[in-house]
Scaffold this motif. Structure first.
Motif: not given
Length: 241
Positions: A117-125, A200-209, A212-217
């Protein structure tokens, strides 16, 4: 003797500065607590703008306030460098998001990784999401381009929805990657019970704004709302590492 007097003066000045900072910290905390007792304040420090304090809230969100806590401002703070505006607020919020995501163990994600891997993305799905399914179909191409994909769960219709149950089944499966492939191609995933991190992940997603999905970080903490084609997304991800 003159040197001693200078040293004492400097020491007194430092103590005075620390006292002012402590007073401002307490005054700001008192104001925010009066507004909302549940507000989670992570840190308070002087901002790059003289006379203005910066408050970091849970999830990386930023507020700005006067030293006495009587004036509050929510919005972007820019600094002009070499004739160009730099968004200091966005940068600070992104650092907060990175800190939160870096604290999540890989075992609590569903990860699709290339060999190098050269980099990564985190996807709320959400498995019940057309554009999430489309993005997932392009994960092999993202991997080929050097982008690791890390999934977190975000059931858009809430924790009582069918999608939340399916996401929990994916996260509880012995082979999470295989279960995710099934879910994203509208095939059933066997019911499984475990201490699922979906809530826990749903709450984290809400906390950072995330709304909707997909939300790509991206790796630098910047959030991209919505689907992006693999070549375009890989280019953005590689530029942000």
């Amino acid at each position: 003797m003159r040197f001693n007097r200078i040293a004492v003066a400097l020491a007194l000045g430092l103590v005075s500065t620390m006292s002012v900072a402590a007073d401002a910290d307490q005054a700001i905390r008192n104001t925010l607590k009066a507004i909302d007792p549940t507000m989670a304040v992570e840190a308070i420090a002087e901002s790059p703008m003289p006379g203005v304090y910066q408050v970091e809230l849970a999830g990386g969100r930023q507020l700005y306030t006067s030293a006495d806590g009587q004036f509050l401002l929510q919005g972007y703070l820019f600094q002009v460098k070499n004739g160009k505006p730099v968004n200091l607020t966005e940068a600070a919020e992104s650092r907060g998001v990175v800190k939160l995501l870096d604290a999540i163990p890989a075992s609590e994600m569903v990860v699709f990784a290339p060999k190098q891997p050269k980099t990564h993305i985190t996807v709320f799905t959400d498995t019940d999401c057309g554009y999430c399914q489309k993005l997932h179909s392009e994960v092999p191409e993202l991997n080929r381009l050097g982008v690791e994909v890390r999934y977190l769960a975000f059931p858009r219709q809430g924790l009582e929805s069918e999608a939340a149950k399916e996401l929990s089944n994916v996260w509880c499966a012995k082979n999470k990657q295989e279960a995710m492939n099934l879910a994203k191609t509208r095939q059933s995933v066997p019911d499984t019970q475990c201490d699922s991190p979906v809530a826990k992940q749903f709450a984290l997603g809400q906390m950072i704004g995330v709304s909707g999905t997909p939300a790509i970080v991206l790796a630098n903490g910047k959030i991209i709302p919505g689907y992006q084609p693999a070549p375009q997304l890989a280019k953005i991800a590689l530029e942000s590492k």
